[in-house]
Design an enzyme around this catalytic site. Structure first.
Site, PDB file in Angstrom:
ATOM      1  N   PRO A   2       7.874  41.366  31.024  1.00  0.00           N
ATOM      2  CA  PRO A   2       8.956  41.662  30.098  1.00  0.00           C
ATOM      3  C   PRO A   2       9.936  40.558  29.729  1.00  0.00           C
ATOM      4  CG  PRO A   2       9.479  42.565  32.238  1.00  0.00           C
ATOM      5  CD  PRO A   2       8.214  41.806  32.370  1.00  0.00           C
ATOM      6  N   GLU A   3       9.659  39.783  28.694  1.00  0.00           N
ATOM      7  CA  GLU A   3      10.718  39.115  27.959  1.00  0.00           C
ATOM      8  C   GLU A   3      10.723  39.804  26.595  1.00  0.00           C
ATOM      9  OE1 GLU A   3      11.168  34.886  28.388  1.00  0.00           O
ATOM     10  OE2 GLU A   3      10.199  34.887  30.337  1.00  0.00           O
ATOM     11  N   LYS A  52      15.657  42.719  24.993  1.00  0.00           N
ATOM     12  CA  LYS A  52      14.747  43.317  25.976  1.00  0.00           C
ATOM     13  C   LYS A  52      14.921  44.825  26.082  1.00  0.00           C
ATOM     14  CE  LYS A  52      15.069  38.992  28.526  1.00  0.00           C
ATOM     15  NZ  LYS A  52      15.775  38.328  29.646  1.00  0.00           N
ATOM     16  N   ARG A 251      18.019  32.720  38.631  1.00  0.00           N
ATOM     17  CA  ARG A 251      16.558  32.729  38.465  1.00  0.00           C
ATOM     18  C   ARG A 251      16.010  31.345  38.776  1.00  0.00           C
ATOM     19  NH1 ARG A 251      14.642  36.529  35.735  1.00  0.00           N
ATOM     20  NH2 ARG A 251      13.142  36.313  37.408  1.00  0.00           N
TER      21      ARG A 251
END
Length: 262
Positions: A2-3, A52, A251
């Site tokens: 999921p981007e 998103k 991240r």
DNA sequence: GCAAAATGTCAAG
DNA sequence: TTGACCTTTTGCA
């Protein structure tokens, strides 16, 4: 996974397969039971994606889905298989089924609440008419590193960790450079690259960021999808310097210290 | 069989 | 800045 490209592709597919007629909505796992009951059997108007976020409108109700880090959708032709694992939400009609697992958000909201979710977001590179100028207003004034700004969904909606690492490499831009150090022209190149890569991601259903030119020169092999993402310690495909890694904006960040000098 | 990692976000401190 | 959360898959014993 999921981007933004994943959500846009998914929205398009769900809209084609389910919109315009009633959908049976259930939550075999139980965590979305009350929400499912609100929309079960209603006609689905449309499905759209913003960054998103996925929004599916059923009359006065909107199902809002955010996949988070591990959310996943599986789908296929009817009949649906027996539910397995933690199945948060299942959609079915006469022709198709679609299963949602692991999402951070799966909830029923009003149209006003849905609008508020969208209002918090920066411009989406995958919008029909991408508004890079709006992101530039934030970035050109910011002392935050560009590697942080790209991940901030209120600056740009839909970019995630893979696109961040890869687009900065492609533009030979250090993730540590402050936003305000970019020239407007550099920003326009960066934005155009984001838009192009993400559109390509929607088309393919996965992220490929290596350039055809680098394939021809033998710098990357046909199946190599990335320049630096998850390649810590490996030789940079362009200059051979070991790819560096650290954490930025919570991240893992990957970059080539030679190609992307501050 | 179990730990670790994964393309994300939010709230608490 | 850190921890918590959602779930599946991969890798190592």
């Amino acid at each position: 996974m999921p981007e933004g490209h994943t959500l846009h592709r998914l929205a398009r597919q769900l809209d084609e397969r389910f919109a315009g007629r009633p959908v049976a909505v259930s939550s075999p796992q139980g965590r979305f039971e009350a929400g499912a009951a609100l929309v079960d059997g209603r006609r689905l108007d449309e499905v759209s994606a913003y960054g998103k976020h996925l929004l599916a409108s059923f009359g006065d109700y909107v199902v809002h889905v955010h996949l988070g880090l591990y959310g996943q959708v599986s789908e296929g032709h009817a009949p649906a298989p027996a539910p397995w694992g933690a199945l948060r939400m299942r959609w079915t009609n006469e022709d198709w089924w679609s299963d949602l697992r692991g999402a951070t958000a799966c909830e029923v909201v009003t149209h006003d609440e849905a609008a508020a979710i969208v209002a918090r977001l920066g411009p989406d590179p995958l919008a029909r008419r991408p508004d890079g100028a709006r992101a530039w207003r934030r970035i050109s004034r910011s002392r935050a590193p560009i590697g942080v700004l790209l991940m901030d969904q209120s600056v740009i909606a839909g970019v995630g960790n893979v696109y961040r690492a890869e687009v900065l490499f492609r533009q030979r831009r250090s993730p540590f450079d402050e936003g305000r150090t970019l020239s407007e022209e550099e920003w326009q190149l960066l934005w155009a690259d984001i838009v192009g890569l993400m559109r390509d991601g929607v088309r393919r259903g996965w992220i490929v960021t290596t350039r055809a030119e680098d394939r021809r020169r033998g710098r990357v092999r046909g199946e190599d999808a990335h320049y630096v993402y998850r390649r810590a310690g490996l030789a940079c495909r362009i200059c051979g310097t070991p790819v560096a890694a650290s954490v930025m904006a919570a991240r893992n960040l990957f970059w080539c210290p030679t190609c992307q000098r501050p």
